[in-house]
Write a protein that holds these residues in place. Structure first.
Motif, PDB file in Angstrom:
ATOM      1  N   GLU A 248     -41.919  -2.809 -53.934  1.00 32.65           N
ATOM      2  CA  GLU A 248     -42.406  -1.542 -53.412  1.00 32.65           C
ATOM      3  C   GLU A 248     -42.996  -1.493 -51.955  1.00 32.65           C
ATOM      4  O   GLU A 248     -43.217  -2.633 -51.602  1.00 32.65           O
ATOM      5  N   TYR A 249     -42.973  -0.405 -50.889  1.00 32.30           N
ATOM      6  CA  TYR A 249     -43.416  -0.565 -49.790  1.00 32.30           C
ATOM      7  C   TYR A 249     -44.285   0.734 -49.416  1.00 32.30           C
ATOM      8  O   TYR A 249     -43.992   1.672 -49.932  1.00 32.30           O
ATOM      9  N   GLU A 250     -45.338   0.599 -48.721  1.00 39.69           N
ATOM     10  CA  GLU A 250     -46.232   1.735 -48.091  1.00 39.69           C
ATOM     11  C   GLU A 250     -45.312   1.973 -46.913  1.00 39.69           C
ATOM     12  O   GLU A 250     -45.056   3.439 -46.566  1.00 39.69           O
ATOM     13  N   LYS A 251     -45.252   1.134 -45.688  1.00 38.91           N
ATOM     14  CA  LYS A 251     -44.153   1.534 -44.688  1.00 38.91           C
ATOM     15  C   LYS A 251     -42.899   0.465 -44.724  1.00 38.91           C
ATOM     16  O   LYS A 251     -43.217  -0.839 -45.067  1.00 38.91           O
ATOM     17  N   LEU A 252     -42.035   0.841 -43.949  1.00 40.60           N
ATOM     18  CA  LEU A 252     -40.659  -0.041 -44.150  1.00 40.60           C
ATOM     19  C   LEU A 252     -40.092  -0.082 -42.743  1.00 40.60           C
ATOM     20  O   LEU A 252     -39.963   1.161 -41.823  1.00 40.60           O
ATOM     21  N   LEU A 253     -39.628  -1.118 -42.233  1.00 40.21           N
ATOM     22  CA  LEU A 253     -39.373  -1.146 -40.969  1.00 40.21           C
ATOM     23  C   LEU A 253     -37.617  -1.916 -40.960  1.00 40.21           C
ATOM     24  O   LEU A 253     -37.735  -2.895 -41.548  1.00 40.21           O
ATOM     25  N   LEU A 254     -36.696  -1.412 -40.472  1.00 38.12           N
ATOM     26  CA  LEU A 254     -35.390  -1.585 -40.684  1.00 38.12           C
ATOM     27  C   LEU A 254     -34.849  -2.322 -39.252  1.00 38.12           C
ATOM     28  O   LEU A 254     -35.057  -1.457 -38.293  1.00 38.12           O
ATOM     29  N   ALA A 255     -34.876  -3.459 -39.135  1.00 36.33           N
ATOM     30  CA  ALA A 255     -34.211  -4.344 -37.817  1.00 36.33           C
ATOM     31  C   ALA A 255     -32.985  -5.119 -38.338  1.00 36.33           C
ATOM     32  O   ALA A 255     -32.909  -6.185 -38.127  1.00 36.33           O
ATOM     33  N   THR A 256     -31.914  -4.437 -38.847  1.00 32.55           N
ATOM     34  CA  THR A 256     -30.886  -4.950 -39.272  1.00 32.55           C
ATOM     35  C   THR A 256     -29.851  -5.511 -38.234  1.00 32.55           C
ATOM     36  O   THR A 256     -29.017  -6.148 -38.700  1.00 32.55           O
TER      37      THR A 256
ATOM     38  N   PRO B 190     -40.641   9.618 -42.527  1.00 32.52           N
ATOM     39  CA  PRO B 190     -42.030   9.278 -41.676  1.00 32.52           C
ATOM     40  C   PRO B 190     -42.458   7.940 -42.025  1.00 32.52           C
ATOM     41  O   PRO B 190     -43.180   7.416 -41.229  1.00 32.52           O
ATOM     42  N   ASP B 191     -41.936   7.170 -43.092  1.00 32.23           N
ATOM     43  CA  ASP B 191     -42.497   6.052 -43.631  1.00 32.23           C
ATOM     44  C   ASP B 191     -41.547   4.815 -43.363  1.00 32.23           C
ATOM     45  O   ASP B 191     -41.876   3.792 -43.976  1.00 32.23           O
ATOM     46  N   ILE B 192     -40.492   5.371 -42.747  1.00 31.71           N
ATOM     47  CA  ILE B 192     -39.633   4.183 -42.297  1.00 31.71           C
ATOM     48  C   ILE B 192     -39.088   4.322 -40.966  1.00 31.71           C
ATOM     49  O   ILE B 192     -39.103   5.390 -40.337  1.00 31.71           O
ATOM     50  N   PHE B 193     -39.158   3.062 -40.303  1.00 30.24           N
ATOM     51  CA  PHE B 193     -38.948   3.017 -38.678  1.00 30.24           C
ATOM     52  C   PHE B 193     -37.891   2.035 -38.630  1.00 30.24           C
ATOM     53  O   PHE B 193     -37.303   1.586 -39.531  1.00 30.24           O
ATOM     54  N   ALA B 194     -37.391   2.234 -37.479  1.00 30.15           N
ATOM     55  CA  ALA B 194     -36.205   1.460 -36.986  1.00 30.15           C
ATOM     56  C   ALA B 194     -36.416   0.762 -35.710  1.00 30.15           C
ATOM     57  O   ALA B 194     -36.982   1.238 -34.632  1.00 30.15           O
ATOM     58  N   ALA B 195     -35.931  -0.622 -35.380  1.00 28.49           N
ATOM     59  CA  ALA B 195     -36.109  -1.271 -34.167  1.00 28.49           C
ATOM     60  C   ALA B 195     -34.890  -2.358 -34.042  1.00 28.49           C
ATOM     61  O   ALA B 195     -34.065  -2.340 -34.865  1.00 28.49           O
ATOM     62  N   GLY B 196     -34.683  -2.546 -32.565  1.00 31.78           N
ATOM     63  CA  GLY B 196     -33.635  -3.213 -32.260  1.00 31.78           C
ATOM     64  C   GLY B 196     -32.327  -2.838 -32.014  1.00 31.78           C
ATOM     65  O   GLY B 196     -32.230  -1.687 -31.699  1.00 31.78           O
ATOM     66  N   ASP B 197     -31.262  -3.473 -32.496  1.00 30.02           N
ATOM     67  CA  ASP B 197     -29.986  -2.914 -31.926  1.00 30.02           C
ATOM     68  C   ASP B 197     -29.543  -1.511 -32.645  1.00 30.02           C
ATOM     69  O   ASP B 197     -28.748  -0.798 -32.325  1.00 30.02           O
ATOM     70  N   ILE B 198     -30.220  -1.391 -33.821  1.00 28.49           N
ATOM     71  CA  ILE B 198     -29.881  -0.060 -34.544  1.00 28.49           C
ATOM     72  C   ILE B 198     -30.494   1.025 -34.129  1.00 28.49           C
ATOM     73  O   ILE B 198     -30.391   2.152 -34.555  1.00 28.49           O
ATOM     74  N   ALA B 199     -31.766   0.889 -33.361  1.00 30.80           N
ATOM     75  CA  ALA B 199     -32.526   2.088 -33.070  1.00 30.80           C
ATOM     76  C   ALA B 199     -32.104   3.002 -31.936  1.00 30.80           C
ATOM     77  O   ALA B 199     -31.728   2.377 -30.735  1.00 30.80           O
TER      78      ALA B 199
ATOM     79  N   THR C   9     -39.387  -3.181 -29.031  1.00 31.69           N
ATOM     80  CA  THR C   9     -39.183  -2.149 -30.169  1.00 31.69           C
ATOM     81  C   THR C   9     -40.077  -2.627 -31.418  1.00 31.69           C
ATOM     82  O   THR C   9     -40.588  -1.911 -31.981  1.00 31.69           O
ATOM     83  N   GLY C  10     -39.842  -3.964 -31.633  1.00 29.50           N
ATOM     84  CA  GLY C  10     -40.527  -4.549 -32.870  1.00 29.50           C
ATOM     85  C   GLY C  10     -42.085  -4.519 -32.757  1.00 29.50           C
ATOM     86  O   GLY C  10     -42.672  -3.772 -33.608  1.00 29.50           O
ATOM     87  N   PRO C  11     -42.853  -4.791 -31.655  1.00 28.22           N
ATOM     88  CA  PRO C  11     -44.345  -4.522 -31.710  1.00 28.22           C
ATOM     89  C   PRO C  11     -44.646  -2.875 -31.652  1.00 28.22           C
ATOM     90  O   PRO C  11     -45.534  -2.489 -32.486  1.00 28.22           O
ATOM     91  N   VAL C  12     -43.907  -1.962 -30.999  1.00 31.38           N
ATOM     92  CA  VAL C  12     -44.141  -0.511 -31.066  1.00 31.38           C
ATOM     93  C   VAL C  12     -43.979  -0.003 -32.184  1.00 31.38           C
ATOM     94  O   VAL C  12     -44.695   0.750 -32.912  1.00 31.38           O
ATOM     95  N   ALA C  13     -42.965  -0.269 -33.159  1.00 31.67           N
ATOM     96  CA  ALA C  13     -42.543   0.077 -34.486  1.00 31.67           C
ATOM     97  C   ALA C  13     -43.756  -0.353 -35.421  1.00 31.67           C
ATOM     98  O   ALA C  13     -44.237   0.366 -36.131  1.00 31.67           O
ATOM     99  N   ALA C  14     -44.284  -1.489 -35.208  1.00 34.29           N
ATOM    100  CA  ALA C  14     -45.214  -2.217 -36.037  1.00 34.29           C
ATOM    101  C   ALA C  14     -46.669  -1.313 -35.769  1.00 34.29           C
ATOM    102  O   ALA C  14     -47.336  -0.891 -36.734  1.00 34.29           O
ATOM    103  N   ARG C  15     -46.793  -1.056 -34.655  1.00 39.86           N
ATOM    104  CA  ARG C  15     -48.142  -0.277 -34.297  1.00 39.86           C
ATOM    105  C   ARG C  15     -48.083   1.110 -34.687  1.00 39.86           C
ATOM    106  O   ARG C  15     -48.997   1.723 -35.272  1.00 39.86           O
TER     107      ARG C  15
END
Length: 398
Positions: A98-106, A261-270, A292-298
């Motif tokens: 389960e996730y509260e927030k999810l970041l995709l950096a695939t 709004p609970d899913i974010f993306a960073a890196g190559d795919i963003a 992008t990783g730190p911005v997505a985390a914040r």
């Protein structure tokens, strides 16, 4: 519930670091398909192939960092689907988290070579790929590199520096010509020729055979090692299957939030709705993952953040070091202004759109990236003659 990060590269590693640095004390899980802890990719085509970087230098953190910061690693594990309604990710072993927030950096996947025998060509994306290429390339190797983009040229330079015989095959008239234009592209062609690399330009591979690469027209190149660097494809399948908005990457806003709004993306795919450039921008470079990783985390923590960094990348080939800052929209016509000497490969090239600096590339000229960025962000028209005049300091142009 857990904050979940999917990916094993720099963007993922910096995201979990930022979550902890910002004081988040809840559970964090990082899921990576590779068995390695998160690592950076630039050394794979640079220092690792040259033998100047140790393997340990590529990792974002030490292995001990993750347990010390209460980050759960699920390595060698692939997320197969996202259930947005239940806010769960399903893993290839059948587990669900389960996730509260999810970041995709695939990240991305190298494009395979689409010719008969193309599966003989080595691809470069992972640490294992780099190690396989490094082991295959020796001083007596005959290496054929297919594709004269940044990765292809870096691999060619590393192989040649190790004493291998190197041929580069490129469909375009010059290396990087679609990115840099003919004048600056010729600098890179001349660099490789001067270092003993044979360029086959305007050439097309017809087949990869045992010990050879056959070109259209019948020419055959002897090859002990064949390496293809013909671009990458962003790994958006997971996002697309979950119903997220996808178009040349995963569509995200300035906060790197997706259409969920609970899913974010960073890196190559963003594919970012960039607030400064006022355009959607997707860039496959180290600095994008780093920032992008730190911005997505914040943003996952609810902070009002905005990703407005200018695209930046760099390369090292033989005795040439280069940094590039800025971005030109597809189809925009730009005027190239050179400040310095192309012949000695010590210069800054500027790309002007409507008289304003849109991008700058410093070659063997250092400590000027901030000044180049200031020229870009000023948004002011700049006289090309003054821009080319090395007697005028860059800050004095503003």
């Amino acid at each position: 519930m857990t904050y979940v990060v999917v990916g094993g590269g720099l963007a993922a590693g910096k995201a979990v670091e930022t979550l902890r640095d910002e004081g988040f004390e809840g559970p964090v899980t990082l899921i990576g398909s590779e068995t390695e802890i998160p690592y950076e990719r630039p050394p794979l085509s640079k220092g690792l192939l040259l033998g100047t970087d140790a393997v340990d230098s590529v990792y974002v953190h030490t292995a001990q960092w993750y347990p010390e910061h209460n980050v759960t690693l699920r390595l060698g594990t692939t997320v197969t689907s996202i259930d947005r309604a239940a806010k769960r990710v399903r893993l290839d072993g059948g587990d669900e988290i389960e996730y509260e927030k999810l970041l995709l950096a695939t990240g991305s996947t190298p494009r395979p070579l689409p010719v008969p025998g193309g599966d003989r060509a080595l691809l470069l994306r992972t640490l294992g790929d780099s190690q396989r290429i490094s082991a295959a390339v020796t001083g007596s190797s005959r290496v054929v590199v297919i594709g004269a983009g940044w990765i292809g040229l870096e691999v060619a330079a590393a192989a040649r520096s190790r004493g291998a015989t190197v041929d580069v095959v490129e469909r375009a008239a010059l290396p990087l010509v679609n990115v840099l234009g003919p004048e600056i592209a010729e600098v890179f062609a001349g660099l490789h020729r001067a270092n003993g690399v044979t360029l086959h330009l305007g050439a097309q591979v017809e087949a990869v055979e045992e010990g050879a690469v056959r070109l259209a027209g019948g020419e055959t190149l002897a090859a002990d090692v064949v390496i293809a660097g013909i671009g990458v494809t962003p790994n958006v399948g997971l996002a697309a299957d979950a119903g997220l908005a996808v178009d040349n990457g995963v569509l995200v806003d300035r906060r790197l939030a997706t259409s969920d709004p609970d899913i974010f993306a960073a890196g190559d795919i963003a594919n970012v709705d960039h607030p400064y450039l006022r355009h959607r921008v997707r860039v496959e470079h180290w600095a994008t993952a780093l920032n992008t990783g730190p911005v997505a985390a914040r943003a996952m923590l609810g902070q009002d953040v905005s990703y407005d960094k200018l695209p930046y990348f760099y390369t090292d080939q033989f005795d040439l070091g280069m940094e590039y800052t800025g971005w030109i929209a597809p189809g925009e016509k730009a005027e190239v202004v050179v400040r310095g000497d192309l012949a000695t490969r010590e210069f800054i090239a500027f790309w002007l759109v409507d008289g304003k600096v849109a991008a700058g590339m410093n070659v063997n000229v250092w400590d000027v990236t901030d000044q180049i960025e200031a020229l870009i962000r000023s948004g002011r028209p700049i006289d090309p003659e003054r821009l080319a005049d090395t007697g005028i300091a860059l800050p004095d142009l503003l």
